[in-house]
Write a protein that holds these residues in place. Structure first.
Motif, mmCIF file in Angstrom:
data_model
loop_
_atom_site.group_PDB
_atom_site.id
_atom_site.type_symbol
_atom_site.label_atom_id
_atom_site.label_comp_id
_atom_site.label_asym_id
_atom_site.label_seq_id
_atom_site.Cartn_x
_atom_site.Cartn_y
_atom_site.Cartn_z
ATOM 1 N N ARG A 1 0.834 -1.204 0.000
ATOM 2 C CA ARG A 1 0.000 0.000 0.000
ATOM 3 C C ARG A 1 0.868 1.253 0.000
ATOM 4 O O ARG A 1 0.561 2.250 -0.669
ATOM 5 C CB ARG A 1 -0.921 0.013 1.228
ATOM 6 C CG ARG A 1 -1.994 -1.057 1.253
ATOM 7 C CD ARG A 1 -3.031 -0.845 0.172
ATOM 8 N NE ARG A 1 -3.707 0.449 0.266
ATOM 9 C CZ ARG A 1 -4.839 0.663 0.919
ATOM 10 N NH1 ARG A 1 -5.423 -0.338 1.564
ATOM 11 N NH2 ARG A 1 -5.391 1.852 0.920
ATOM 12 N N ASP A 2 1.970 1.211 0.740
ATOM 13 C CA ASP A 2 2.875 2.358 0.796
ATOM 14 C C ASP A 2 3.526 2.625 -0.560
ATOM 15 O O ASP A 2 3.726 3.780 -0.951
ATOM 16 C CB ASP A 2 3.954 2.108 1.859
ATOM 17 C CG ASP A 2 4.856 3.314 2.052
ATOM 18 O OD1 ASP A 2 4.339 4.396 2.396
ATOM 19 O OD2 ASP A 2 6.078 3.167 1.867
ATOM 20 N N CYS A 3 3.827 1.545 -1.296
ATOM 21 C CA CYS A 3 4.472 1.698 -2.615
ATOM 22 C C CYS A 3 3.578 2.434 -3.608
ATOM 23 O O CYS A 3 4.062 3.160 -4.481
ATOM 24 C CB CYS A 3 4.842 0.331 -3.177
ATOM 25 S SG CYS A 3 6.230 -0.477 -2.381
ATOM 26 N N ILE A 4 2.280 2.222 -3.499
ATOM 27 C CA ILE A 4 1.366 2.783 -4.489
ATOM 28 C C ILE A 4 0.637 4.026 -3.984
ATOM 29 O O ILE A 4 -0.210 4.582 -4.679
ATOM 30 C CB ILE A 4 0.315 1.737 -4.914
ATOM 31 C CG1 ILE A 4 -0.551 1.328 -3.719
ATOM 32 C CG2 ILE A 4 1.001 0.529 -5.530
ATOM 33 C CD1 ILE A 4 -1.648 0.346 -4.091
ATOM 34 N N ALA A 5 1.003 4.479 -2.782
ATOM 35 C CA ALA A 5 0.242 5.561 -2.152
ATOM 36 C C ALA A 5 0.631 6.945 -2.636
ATOM 37 O O ALA A 5 -0.162 7.879 -2.525
ATOM 38 C CB ALA A 5 0.384 5.486 -0.637
ATOM 39 N N ALA A 6 1.821 7.111 -3.155
ATOM 40 C CA ALA A 6 2.321 8.459 -3.450
ATOM 41 C C ALA A 6 1.908 8.977 -4.811
ATOM 42 O O ALA A 6 2.296 10.078 -5.192
ATOM 43 C CB ALA A 6 3.845 8.484 -3.320
ATOM 44 N N GLY A 7 1.155 8.200 -5.568
ATOM 45 C CA GLY A 7 0.675 8.678 -6.855
ATOM 46 C C GLY A 7 1.649 8.524 -8.005
ATOM 47 O O GLY A 7 1.370 8.978 -9.118
ATOM 48 N N ARG A 8 2.798 7.899 -7.783
ATOM 49 C CA ARG A 8 3.768 7.686 -8.866
ATOM 50 C C ARG A 8 3.573 6.330 -9.534
ATOM 51 O O ARG A 8 4.185 6.057 -10.561
ATOM 52 C CB ARG A 8 5.209 7.772 -8.334
ATOM 53 C CG ARG A 8 5.546 9.047 -7.618
ATOM 54 C CD ARG A 8 5.474 10.256 -8.516
ATOM 55 N NE ARG A 8 6.437 10.190 -9.617
ATOM 56 C CZ ARG A 8 6.573 11.139 -10.546
ATOM 57 N NH1 ARG A 8 5.784 12.202 -10.503
ATOM 58 N NH2 ARG A 8 7.462 11.028 -11.501
ATOM 59 N N THR A 9 2.760 5.480 -8.936
ATOM 60 C CA THR A 9 2.519 4.151 -9.482
ATOM 61 C C THR A 9 1.097 4.072 -10.022
ATOM 62 O O THR A 9 0.138 4.259 -9.276
ATOM 63 C CB THR A 9 2.724 3.067 -8.414
ATOM 64 O OG1 THR A 9 4.042 3.158 -7.878
ATOM 65 C CG2 THR A 9 2.509 1.685 -9.004
ATOM 66 N N GLU A 10 0.965 3.814 -11.311
ATOM 67 C CA GLU A 10 -0.356 3.672 -11.922
ATOM 68 C C GLU A 10 -0.811 2.218 -11.797
ATOM 69 O O GLU A 10 -0.100 1.297 -12.209
ATOM 70 C CB GLU A 10 -0.314 4.071 -13.390
ATOM 71 C CG GLU A 10 -1.646 3.859 -14.093
ATOM 72 C CD GLU A 10 -1.623 4.250 -15.569
ATOM 73 O OE1 GLU A 10 -2.590 3.921 -16.267
ATOM 74 O OE2 GLU A 10 -0.638 4.875 -16.007
#
Length: 502
Positions: free
Chosen positions: A117-126
């Motif tokens: 969840r942390d990996c995809i939370a910052a908006g850089r991962t589509e």
């Protein structure tokens, strides 16, 4: 605009594509998309033996939790660490993850789930869309289940990422015109396909294509496999592969954008070289920058086409009709589709729809960013046997809840040990029927000597009565004098059974 025909193998999507104009003047690729994938099914129990109780307990591997946790510790956690590093450095990428994998992470590895969840939370991962179970249901003639699973996956991805994905990953299942049309109704702006064999067919994975009205992005399988497979092997003539060399290969490739598919399972420990891929991926963004290559996301690539004039769409055929399934896969797919039409509870059935179970039925699978797999024909048959036993047992256990128990019994699939095996006096014909519908289909092409042999022995009537459990049809079959009469009787019974289940 020239149209490019694509002729496919097992995992090549087929159709008539119209290429979009290249916008960088032929100077080589300036962008790259990283599509990380994370999928782990509920593995079928290869030692399956029916027993009373919940079919889930005997259908799926009881060691599945331990195997999944080994995958998390050995591959997913190191991969998440790299993705967090990329995120902190502002490197965009995309992630395709099945619902079953997210389920297992949340249930069995909550700390890893939080890292994900942390990996995809910052908006850089589509986040990329798919079917919830990464399944074969898109190959069914009826698209309702396909749309249901896509909708389930979209809902989960929206919960995880805050918005619905706009790009669909076919995950090795051929994209057909009807699938493309179905995807457009869900709001999809484009779809990924695997480009295996595309070069020889005239497709270049550096370009965007349009198929049945849907923009299509092609995964670059050779370059993807360089990272996930060949990078680890000292015997490879390009070993050791450095990030700078790899970035140079991308820069010299034709097209607008290279799409790399990387299964997170590739980060798994391999023969003492467990850190090779991690170190490679950690240094790759700088190497790409040195070669003037910008990481981007698939939606950015597709959105850029809005200002690009395209040609009118043309389509050719239906990809699902030419997917090169072997006999095991075809029988399993037909049985799965039939069962899905009447099973009252689809929870276990949907787990059985995962593509992995079908890949296990062939001697060669993998590639295009996933680990290669090669097994013996016996091992492929064992996987098919376990699958059919699990599906048959699920159907048998579900009969009491069916709208018509007798009709469902007539239509259900049969495990391999009870299948109808075609043969003649001299030898086996090499194919078997695992349902009444499949028996009818095989009667159309079975050699006359096999038909005569089984009629003389009264095999058709006895199998229908004793195995299928339809004594009424068995009596009719006993009086049939040729294959056409028998097929007609069977088809009439099948139609009657479906009417009773509606």
């Amino acid at each position: 605009m020239d149209s490019v025909p694509v002729y496919g193998g097992e995992n090549l999507n087929m159709g008539l594509y119209n290429t979009m104009p290249m916008r960088n003047g032929g100077a080589g690729v300036a962008r790259v998309c990283f599509v990380f994938s994370m999928h782990h099914p509920y593995p079928v129990n290869t030692d399956f033996h029916p027993r009373s109780g919940d079919p889930e307990e005997c259908s799926f591997d009881r060691d599945g939790r331990d195997r999944f946790l080994q995958l998390v510790a050995g591959a997913y956690l190191p991969a998440f660490e790299i993705l967090q590093t990329w995120r902190d450095r502002g490197v965009p990428c995309s992630m395709s993850c099945s619902g079953t994998t997210v389920e297992q992470l949340e249930r069995w590895a909550p700390e890893a789930y939080d890292l994900f969840r942390d990996c995809i939370a910052a908006g850089r991962t589509e986040l990329i869309a798919g079917t919830y179970y990464q399944s074969v249901v898109g190959l069914f003639s009826d698209q309702d289940e396909f749309l249901e699973q896509v909708g389930m996956h979209l809902g989960l991805m929206e919960t995880l990422g805050g918005e619905k994905p706009r790009i669909f990953d076919s995950a090795g299942v051929p994209l057909s015109p009807v699938m493309a049309a179905s995807l457009r109704t869900t709001g999809m702006r484009g779809a990924y396909i695997e480009g295996r064999g595309a070069t020889s067919a005239g497709m270049d994975p550096g370009f965007v294509y349009r198929y049945a009205g849907l923009p299509v992005l092609v995964k670059h399988c050779p370059l993807s496999d360089d990272i996930t497979e060949r990078l680890h092997h000292p015997g490879w003539d390009r070993y050791p592969l450095t990030p700078d060399t790899f970035a140079g290969w991308i820069a010299s490739s034709p097209g607008d954008c290279i799409h790399l598919s990387i299964d997170l399972a590739a980060f798994r420990t391999r023969g003492g070289r467990e850190h090779t891929l991690q170190e490679f991926m950690r240094s790759l963004p700088e190497a790409l920058a040195d070669h003037g290559i910008t990481p981007t996301t698939p939606s950015v690539v597709v959105d850029a086409l809005a200002d690009t004039p395209g040609s009118a769409d043309e389509t050719w055929g239906d990809a699902s009709s030419i997917w090169e399934k072997n006999m095991f896969q075809q029988s399993a797919l037909d049985a799965l589709e039939c069962a899905g039409r009447w099973l009252p509870d689809k929870r276990i059935w949907r787990r059985l729809s995962a593509t992995d179970h079908f890949h296990a039925m062939t001697m060669h699978s993998g590639g295009c960013g996933r680990a290669y797999r090669q097994v013996s024909q016996q091992e492929a048959f064992d996987s098919f046997t376990a699958f059919m036993r699990a599906l048959s047992h699920l159907e048998e256990a579900s009969l009491p809840a069916a709208a018509s128990k007798d009709a469902a019994r007539t239509l259900r699939s049969i495990p391999p040990e009870a299948a109808f095996h075609f043969s003649s006096k001299e030898r086996s014909a090499g194919y078997s029927a695992y349902s009444l519908q499949e028996l009818s289909d095989m009667l159309e092409f079975a050699p006359e000597e096999a038909i005569a042999y089984h009629r003389e022995r009264d095999d058709f009537a006895r199998w229908i009565s004793d195995v299928i459990g339809d004594t009424r049809l068995g009596a009719i079959a006993r009086d049939c004098t040729n294959r056409d009469e028998l097929r007609t009787a069977i088809q009439n019974r099948i139609r009657e059974s479906w009417d009773r289940l509606r």
